[in-house]
Design a protein around this motif. Sequence first.
Motif, PDB file in Angstrom:
ATOM      1  N   ASP A   1       0.812  -1.225   0.000  1.00 49.60           N
ATOM      2  CA  ASP A   1       0.000   0.000   0.000  1.00 49.60           C
ATOM      3  C   ASP A   1       0.841   1.269   0.000  1.00 49.60           C
ATOM      4  O   ASP A   1       0.305   2.374   0.162  1.00 49.60           O
ATOM      5  N   ARG A   2       2.145   1.173  -0.156  1.00 50.88           N
ATOM      6  CA  ARG A   2       2.999   2.362  -0.127  1.00 50.88           C
ATOM      7  C   ARG A   2       2.927   3.105  -1.456  1.00 50.88           C
ATOM      8  O   ARG A   2       2.803   2.481  -2.522  1.00 50.88           O
ATOM      9  N   PRO A   3       3.033   4.432  -1.426  1.00 46.48           N
ATOM     10  CA  PRO A   3       3.127   5.175  -2.691  1.00 46.48           C
ATOM     11  C   PRO A   3       4.447   4.851  -3.385  1.00 46.48           C
ATOM     12  O   PRO A   3       5.480   4.696  -2.735  1.00 46.48           O
ATOM     13  N   ASN A   4       4.386   4.706  -4.702  1.00 47.82           N
ATOM     14  CA  ASN A   4       5.586   4.369  -5.486  1.00 47.82           C
ATOM     15  C   ASN A   4       6.294   3.153  -4.873  1.00 47.82           C
ATOM     16  O   ASN A   4       7.485   3.197  -4.565  1.00 47.82           O
ATOM     17  N   ALA A   5       5.543   2.079  -4.717  1.00 47.49           N
ATOM     18  CA  ALA A   5       6.030   0.931  -3.952  1.00 47.49           C
ATOM     19  C   ALA A   5       7.341   0.375  -4.473  1.00 47.49           C
ATOM     20  O   ALA A   5       8.230   0.011  -3.696  1.00 47.49           O
ATOM     21  N   THR A   6       7.497   0.299  -5.790  1.00 48.68           N
ATOM     22  CA  THR A   6       8.687  -0.358  -6.339  1.00 48.68           C
ATOM     23  C   THR A   6       9.960   0.437  -6.096  1.00 48.68           C
ATOM     24  O   THR A   6      11.052  -0.132  -6.112  1.00 48.68           O
ATOM     25  N   THR A   7       9.857   1.744  -5.851  1.00 46.83           N
ATOM     26  CA  THR A   7      11.054   2.568  -5.645  1.00 46.83           C
ATOM     27  C   THR A   7      11.109   3.177  -4.253  1.00 46.83           C
ATOM     28  O   THR A   7      12.076   3.876  -3.933  1.00 46.83           O
ATOM     29  N   ASN A   8      10.104   2.923  -3.442  1.00 49.44           N
ATOM     30  CA  ASN A   8      10.006   3.554  -2.131  1.00 49.44           C
ATOM     31  C   ASN A   8      11.019   2.933  -1.167  1.00 49.44           C
ATOM     32  O   ASN A   8      11.080   1.716  -1.010  1.00 49.44           O
ATOM     33  N   THR A   9      11.839   3.776  -0.548  1.00 49.29           N
ATOM     34  CA  THR A   9      12.810   3.300   0.454  1.00 49.29           C
ATOM     35  C   THR A   9      12.589   3.976   1.800  1.00 49.29           C
ATOM     36  O   THR A   9      13.504   4.048   2.625  1.00 49.29           O
ATOM     37  N   ASN A  10      11.369   4.466   2.032  1.00 48.47           N
ATOM     38  CA  ASN A  10      11.049   5.028   3.336  1.00 48.47           C
ATOM     39  C   ASN A  10      10.764   3.907   4.338  1.00 48.47           C
ATOM     40  O   ASN A  10      10.582   2.748   3.975  1.00 48.47           O
ATOM     41  N   ALA A  11      10.726   4.280   5.617  1.00 47.30           N
ATOM     42  CA  ALA A  11      10.442   3.294   6.663  1.00 47.30           C
ATOM     43  C   ALA A  11       9.086   2.636   6.397  1.00 47.30           C
ATOM     44  O   ALA A  11       8.156   3.277   5.902  1.00 47.30           O
ATOM     45  N   PHE A  12       8.976   1.343   6.723  1.00 47.97           N
ATOM     46  CA  PHE A  12       7.780   0.575   6.378  1.00 47.97           C
ATOM     47  C   PHE A  12       7.326  -0.265   7.568  1.00 47.97           C
ATOM     48  O   PHE A  12       8.071  -0.489   8.530  1.00 47.97           O
ATOM     49  N   GLU A  13       6.100  -0.739   7.468  1.00 45.05           N
ATOM     50  CA  GLU A  13       5.546  -1.696   8.430  1.00 45.05           C
ATOM     51  C   GLU A  13       4.931  -2.852   7.648  1.00 45.05           C
ATOM     52  O   GLU A  13       4.447  -2.663   6.526  1.00 45.05           O
ATOM     53  N   ILE A  14       4.940  -4.057   8.240  1.00 42.41           N
ATOM     54  CA  ILE A  14       4.332  -5.224   7.604  1.00 42.41           C
ATOM     55  C   ILE A  14       3.322  -5.816   8.580  1.00 42.41           C
ATOM     56  O   ILE A  14       3.680  -6.185   9.697  1.00 42.41           O
ATOM     57  N   ASP A  15       2.073  -5.869   8.159  1.00 44.79           N
ATOM     58  CA  ASP A  15       1.016  -6.465   8.972  1.00 44.79           C
ATOM     59  C   ASP A  15       0.657  -7.825   8.385  1.00 44.79           C
ATOM     60  O   ASP A  15       0.447  -7.959   7.173  1.00 44.79           O
ATOM     61  N   VAL A  16       0.567  -8.831   9.253  1.00 42.94           N
ATOM     62  CA  VAL A  16       0.280 -10.205   8.830  1.00 42.94           C
ATOM     63  C   VAL A  16      -1.027 -10.664   9.458  1.00 42.94           C
ATOM     64  O   VAL A  16      -1.299 -10.377  10.634  1.00 42.94           O
ATOM     65  N   ALA A  17      -1.836 -11.387   8.681  1.00 47.19           N
ATOM     66  CA  ALA A  17      -3.084 -11.951   9.194  1.00 47.19           C
ATOM     67  C   ALA A  17      -3.245 -13.378   8.663  1.00 47.19           C
ATOM     68  O   ALA A  17      -2.883 -13.664   7.526  1.00 47.19           O
ATOM     69  N   VAL A  18      -3.767 -14.251   9.506  1.00 45.96           N
ATOM     70  CA  VAL A  18      -4.040 -15.640   9.121  1.00 45.96           C
ATOM     71  C   VAL A  18      -5.515 -15.908   9.376  1.00 45.96           C
ATOM     72  O   VAL A  18      -5.975 -15.863  10.518  1.00 45.96           O
ATOM     73  N   ASP A  19      -6.255 -16.156   8.294  1.00 53.47           N
ATOM     74  CA  ASP A  19      -7.690 -16.414   8.377  1.00 53.47           C
ATOM     75  C   ASP A  19      -7.910 -17.915   8.256  1.00 53.47           C
ATOM     76  O   ASP A  19      -7.920 -18.472   7.148  1.00 53.47           O
ATOM     77  N   THR A  20      -8.077 -18.605   9.398  1.00 52.10           N
ATOM     78  CA  THR A  20      -8.216 -20.056   9.375  1.00 52.10           C
ATOM     79  C   THR A  20      -9.567 -20.501   8.828  1.00 52.10           C
ATOM     80  O   THR A  20      -9.705 -21.629   8.361  1.00 52.10           O
ATOM     81  N   THR A  21     -10.563 -19.616   8.869  1.00 52.29           N
ATOM     82  CA  THR A  21     -11.894 -19.968   8.359  1.00 52.29           C
ATOM     83  C   THR A  21     -11.909 -19.983   6.839  1.00 52.29           C
ATOM     84  O   THR A  21     -12.396 -20.926   6.218  1.00 52.29           O
ATOM     85  N   ASN A  22     -11.365 -18.936   6.234  1.00 50.82           N
ATOM     86  CA  ASN A  22     -11.353 -18.821   4.777  1.00 50.82           C
ATOM     87  C   ASN A  22     -10.064 -19.327   4.149  1.00 50.82           C
ATOM     88  O   ASN A  22      -9.861 -19.195   2.945  1.00 50.82           O
TER      89      ASN A  22
END
Length: 564
Positions: free
Chosen positions: A361-382
């Motif tokens: 979801d970052r702007p200009n993702a392929t060239t963006n080198t700003n600080a980032f966060e990664i959110d992970v989710a596991v949906d066991t139902t779906n």
Amino acid sequence: MANAVAAAKTSSMLTAEITAKIDPATGLYETWLSAGSDTPTTDDDVVGGGVFSVTFSDNVVEPDPDAAPVITDAERHGTALDPTMYRINGRRVEAASTANPASEPASLVDLVFTANRTVTVRLSHILEPGDTITVDNSLNEAAGLRLGAKEDKRKLEPASLTLGPVSPPVDRTAPVVEIVAVPGTTTFDILVTEPNILHSEIFQNAVQGTNLADFVKVQFHGRNATRKATEDTVTLTAAETTDLTAPMKANGRATVHQRYRITSSIGLERGDVVIVERKAILDRGGRGSPLIRHTVPRVKTNTPGPTGTGNLEVQSVSIGNYAHGTQAKADIATDMDVLAKATGIASGARGNDWRIFGYDDRPNATTNTNAFEIDVAVDTTNQRISYTISQALPVKADRAPTIGDLAAELVSNDDFNANFALQYENNIRPTAGKGTALTATAPAGVAFTGGRSSVGVVVKFNNAIASLTNDGTDLAVDIAARINTSATVPDVVTVSLLAPDNQVHISYTSASTLRLPARSGFRVIAAGVATGYADTTDTPSVDTAVANIREILNSLRPDSNIKP
């Protein structure tokens, strides 16, 4: 900031938690497999030795992820994969300096994988109660090599773990001996069910047991007076294998451990008695098999009556538990796979329904080198795993996200840890390693593939079977109508019958659990799926019998002892 860094350098020491798990199936400490994973993938996988893990309290120094594909001893030195800091009973664990751990000394092995500050150590020998595992980096620290990552050069507090007692399943059952004999033949079979055979008077060390005549004999009770006065000394003509502990999979019942084919000098008739004396088979607990007296039965082959009646019938159909042998995996990046665990909800064929979705979801993702966060989710139902890369606020310069960043987030998720594991390709050192750039997946996500599950079924008839129509395919399809041997990944069906026998073992393997037979729902076993023996000892003699009725079962009987 300077004061904070100084405080971090002088804070409490790094600690290490040592873990050696117990395999619930065996009650012993877990082992790893020669194929390089902790879950079976092929029939060639064999147990390689013990395995334990060490989890550090903070980030630690690791070898350069962009170095050569194979870790050398020099690259390991001073890192979390340095073998000099790990010991078993005071003896150092040596590293595998080549891609083949089997080339290492016989008593020591390999350090394999670091994720979320955890190192997995594989040994060439099993771990046993009383073994002491030690982690101590003091020798390296004396040379200025500390494990604290980056500027956090803290020392490591030595740790040790002495393995406690284990409780393997106790075998309290004496050997079970069964005799299969039909009139009109000179041979009969002795079937033995005992996983822990210590001694067999029937067969031992690839030669006939020296006391066979004292333990197996035939008393003839036919209508011929000469036969009645005869007691036959039998001979051993065939045994399945010299390994008395190996289950039979290719010949006959997969639910027994040994099958002996015995020859009598006189043809058997109904009424003859086959005797196997007490303690012909001994198990490792000192228990012997009981006295067995088996009367050769009259073959139930009388002329069939009206439609719907007959003598060769299906008595029962039993099904074992699902075995999730080959685990599904997803290739989410060039150098890292996600593997379903054999003990999780995505094990075996069930893992093929899972997908991984990655978003950036970052702007200009392929060239963006700003600080980032990664959110992970596991949906066991779906049945989906997702990760989202977003820009951290306030915006500041940092670097591009890598596989290693995603790995750290995934393994910190409890649902992921319970059901999945990460594996870098090459298993010892990836070509590009954790430094590979992390990107979003395709909109459709990345599918898990390759998972396979199996189940065993035993069909029991009321009398001995001579043959199965269509090599047993008809019987197998009656039980599992959805099985598909022409699928993109073909289902595999193996029918085992070594005539004469009254039981048929069928093994099903599929990439979809929906196509495997299940306990619920009814089954219709069609007429004519099995052929019995002719009663040539009767007058008048009767032609070969055929199962000529339909057997409707409300459900398959559960029997956890049946293996695929």
